[in-house]
Write a protein that holds these residues in place. Structure first.
Motif, PDB file in Angstrom:
ATOM      1  N   PHE A 374       0.840  -1.183   0.000  1.00 24.35           N
ATOM      2  CA  PHE A 374       0.000   0.000   0.000  1.00 24.35           C
ATOM      3  C   PHE A 374       0.882   1.242   0.000  1.00 24.35           C
ATOM      4  O   PHE A 374       1.790   1.373   0.805  1.00 24.35           O
ATOM      5  N   HIS A 387      -4.699  13.543  -0.482  1.00 21.79           N
ATOM      6  CA  HIS A 387      -4.196  12.169  -0.390  1.00 21.79           C
ATOM      7  C   HIS A 387      -4.630  11.366  -1.591  1.00 21.79           C
ATOM      8  O   HIS A 387      -5.723  11.531  -2.087  1.00 21.79           O
ATOM      9  N   ASN A 389      -4.108   7.069  -2.807  1.00 17.41           N
ATOM     10  CA  ASN A 389      -3.583   5.765  -2.426  1.00 17.41           C
ATOM     11  C   ASN A 389      -3.506   4.843  -3.622  1.00 17.41           C
ATOM     12  O   ASN A 389      -4.226   5.027  -4.596  1.00 17.41           O
TER      13      ASN A 389
HETATM   14  C1  LIG Z   1      -5.629   6.800   1.671  1.00 16.56           C
HETATM   15  O1  LIG Z   1      -5.133   6.119   2.790  1.00 16.56           O
HETATM   16  C2  LIG Z   1      -5.157   6.859   3.995  1.00 16.56           C
HETATM   17  C3  LIG Z   1      -4.449   6.058   5.021  1.00 16.56           C
HETATM   18  O2  LIG Z   1      -4.928   4.763   5.050  1.00 16.56           O
HETATM   19  C4  LIG Z   1      -6.615   7.162   4.337  1.00 16.56           C
HETATM   20  O3  LIG Z   1      -6.664   7.924   5.513  1.00 16.56           O
HETATM   21  C5  LIG Z   1      -7.240   7.926   3.200  1.00 16.56           C
HETATM   22  O4  LIG Z   1      -8.610   8.131   3.448  1.00 16.56           O
HETATM   23  C6  LIG Z   1      -7.076   7.189   1.908  1.00 16.56           C
HETATM   24  N1  LIG Z   1      -7.521   8.092   0.858  1.00 16.56           N
HETATM   25  C7  LIG Z   1      -8.137   7.673  -0.219  1.00 16.56           C
HETATM   26  C8  LIG Z   1      -8.513   8.709  -1.187  1.00 16.56           C
HETATM   27  O5  LIG Z   1      -8.419   6.496  -0.411  1.00 16.56           O
END
Ligand SMILES: *[C@@H]1O[C@H](CO)[C@@H](O)[C@H](O)[C@H]1NC(C)=O
Ligand SMILES: *[C@@H]1O[C@H](CO)[C@@H](O)[C@H](O)[C@H]1NC(C)=O
Ligand SMILES: *[C@@H]1O[C@H](CO)[C@@H](O)[C@H](O)[C@H]1NC(C)=O
Ligand SMILES: *[C@@H]1O[C@H](CO)[C@@H](O)[C@H](O)[C@H]1NC(C)=O
Ligand SMILES: *[C@@H]1O[C@H](CO)[C@@H](O)[C@H](O)[C@H]1NC(C)=O
Ligand SMILES: *[C@@H]1O[C@H](CO)[C@@H](O)[C@H](O)[C@H]1NC(C)=O
Ligand SMILES: *[C@@H]1O[C@H](CO)[C@@H](O)[C@H](O)[C@H]1NC(C)=O
Length: 463
Positions: A374, A387, A389
């Motif tokens: 991840f 953010h 991911n």
């Molecule tokens: C990405 O991962 C972070 C940490 O797990 C989380 O807080 C966040 O909501 C995620 N963002 C998205 C857009 O998925």
């Protein structure tokens, strides 16, 4: 001409003197009158007139017309003479004279010349007039006579706003109106009235070209602009801009721009409200602090709203495995990278600095099959953290590595079973026929336990 003017003036002075002296009642004791017909005529400037001088005196002699105007004897008879006078350009006084029983008799009349104004013009209106403010209309009238009969009227459509006499030779007449919404599109004009009805003629009217007024009202508040605070390069976001209290809303112009990039806005209006919507797409070269601008123009005035926004690019995270399917025991490199200024964190371990990739290396074991990696990417844009991911799954090829030994074991087992079954069959057959030899096949017997053991153990390892 230079010699003519003093001559005319001199003549005019003489007649005036003559009229003064001779008209004094009773001086000559006139019994008969010398009539001048028509009396007090009114004629257009430059016009002509038939003048008849006549008397009832039976012994009238030398009936004539005394005038500086060009005259022509038309006809005459006993006690009368008719003249055609022409090119009458100004007010005048003409005199008829004659002799009756040796005494001079005279008669006179004034001639009034009328002239329509040469120019009747409403001064240009302002291009836009604010609602609720006074508008002063100016009408200029040049020429026109007699002045005492000339009136100037200022009009809104057919409504009289002001009526004033034209006094000066170049008369300017004004009227003030409080401009309202209802005046938008109204026609204003100026009319002169030369009233010759008392002289037995008509009312002569001249009207200026109409001028159309445009009125407008703008609110004091700026437009309401709804735009994103952050705009990613190459992505599109709706932008809208609204302004209420606008009149006439349909004539307002709205400009939406992202910095110097003019947006293609769709403008609609409803009542006093105008709305412009557009889709903003930021270009790569616009990265950084920008402004979204909404610009409403009406009546030459402008209301503007600006919103700050940051155009950013957020590349990644790109999560990559050196080998998506790796054999057990091999080394796999997991790397995660993103655009400049983006901080990546791979499986909880942050990269050294924003913009740098994060990497981890592992020696695969069968437990790593199906393992997810991840990577989270964080970009700070104007104090806000964005953010993104990404994850990837690893396949470790360990089922496949035991495939050959298992197959070998299965085939071996199958082979042994076949042999045992064949020998057992052979034993029973021989025993029935009495040909059984007990000792011969004993070494193969311990192998009979193998099939059950192998069959139970191997499937659990494959799974
Ligand atoms: C990405 O991962 C972070 C940490 O797990 C989380 O807080 C966040 O909501 C995620 N963002 C998205 C857009 O998925
Ligand atoms: C001038 O007036 C006289 C007297 O009224 C009349 O007899 C005569 O016809 C008139 N002449 C013209 C040309 O009208
Ligand atoms: C407009 O003019 C009138 C008089 O001509 C005056 O009473 C009024 O106060 C003016 N209104 C404005 C808004 O200037
Ligand atoms: C602007 O938008 C209209 C309708 O949305 C579209 O028809 C037109 O082609 C666009 N013009 C430009 C220059 O993008
Ligand atoms: C506002 O609109 C006018 C035209 O109405 C335009 O010329 C001007 O550039 C615009 N201003 C901005 C900041 O967009
Ligand atoms: C992923 O890593 C492999 C091996 O390092 C490389 O060949 C490949 O180009 C990378 N893919 C991307 C999308 O970076
Ligand atoms: C992976 O194996 C190599 C030798 O095969 C060893 O040097 C290395 O330290 C191992 N790495 C890990 C993370 O266990």
């Amino acid at each position: 001409m230079a010699t003519m003017i003093p001559a005319v003036s001199w003549l005019r002075a003489c007649w005036t003197l003559l009229v003064c002296c001779l008209l004094t009642p009773g001086v000559q004791g006139q019994e008969f009158l010398l009539r001048v017909e028509p009396q007090n005529p009114v004629l257009p400037a430059g016009g002509s007139l038939l003048v008849n001088c006549s008397t009832d005196c039976p012994s009238a002699k030398q009936v004539t017309l005394e005038t500086s105007l060009s005259k022509e004897l038309v006809d005459n008879g006993t006690g009368w003479a008719a003249f055609w006078i022409s090119k009458v350009t100004g007010d005048n006084r003409i005199l008829c004279s004659g002799y009756c029983n040796g005494s001079q008799i005279i008669g006179s009349t004034g001639i009034t010349v009328y002239r329509l104004p040469e120019r009747v013009e409403l001064a240009p209106l302002p291009p836009w007039q604010p609602v609720g403010q006074n508008l002063t209309l100016h009408c200029q009238v040049e020429g026109g006579s007699p002045r005492t009969s000339l009136t100037v009227v200022l009009l809104r459509w057919e409504e009289e706003l002001s009526r004033q006499p034209a006094v000066e030779e170049l008369a300017e007449v004004t009227a003030t109106v409080l401009a309202g919404r209802g005046d938008h599109g109204a026609h204003f004009s100026c009319r002169t009235e030369l009233d010759l009805r008392p002289q037995g003629l008509r009312l002569l009217v001249n009207t200026s070209a109409p001028r159309r007024l445009r009125t407008f009202a703008l609110p004091v508040t700026p437009p309401r602009l709804v735009a994103p605070r952050f705009l990613e390069v190459e992505t599109s976001w709706p932008v809208d801009c609204t302004l209420d209290g606008l009149f006439p809303a349909s004539e307002a112009q709205v400009h939406l721009a992202l910095g110097d990039q003019v947006l293609n806005a769709t403008v609609t209006n409803h009542g006093d409200m105008i709305t412009a919507t557009a889709t903003a797409t930021a270009r790569a070269d616009q990265e950084g602090a920008r402004q979204m601008i909404c610009n409403v123009t009406l009546g030459g005035e402008r209301l503007e709203a600006r919103e700050n926004l940051t155009v950013f690019s957020f590349l990644g995270p790109i999560l990559n495995l050196s080998e998506p399917s790796a054999p057990e025991g091999s080394t796999v490199i997991v790397s995660c990278m993103a655009g400049a200024r983006v901080q990546v964190t791979l499986d909880g371990v942050p990269a050294a600095a924003p913009g740098q990739p994060a990497q981890l290396q592992l020696n695969t074991t069968e437990n790593d099959n199906g393992r997810s990696f991840f990577c989270s990417a964080t970009l700070e844009v104007d104090g806000e953290f964005l953010h993104r991911n990404s994850s990837v799954q690893l396949r470790v090829l360990s089922g496949n590595s035991h495939f050959v030994p298992v197959l070998l074991a299965v085939f071996t087992t199958l082979g042994v079973v076949t042999v045992v079954v064949a020998l057992t069959y052979d034993f029973w057959a021989r025993k029935r026929r009495g040909l059984y030899h007990v000792r011969q096949e004993s070494p193969s017997l311990p192998l009979t336990s193998m099939p059950t053991e192998a069959m139970n153990e191997e499937p659990s390892r494959v799974e």
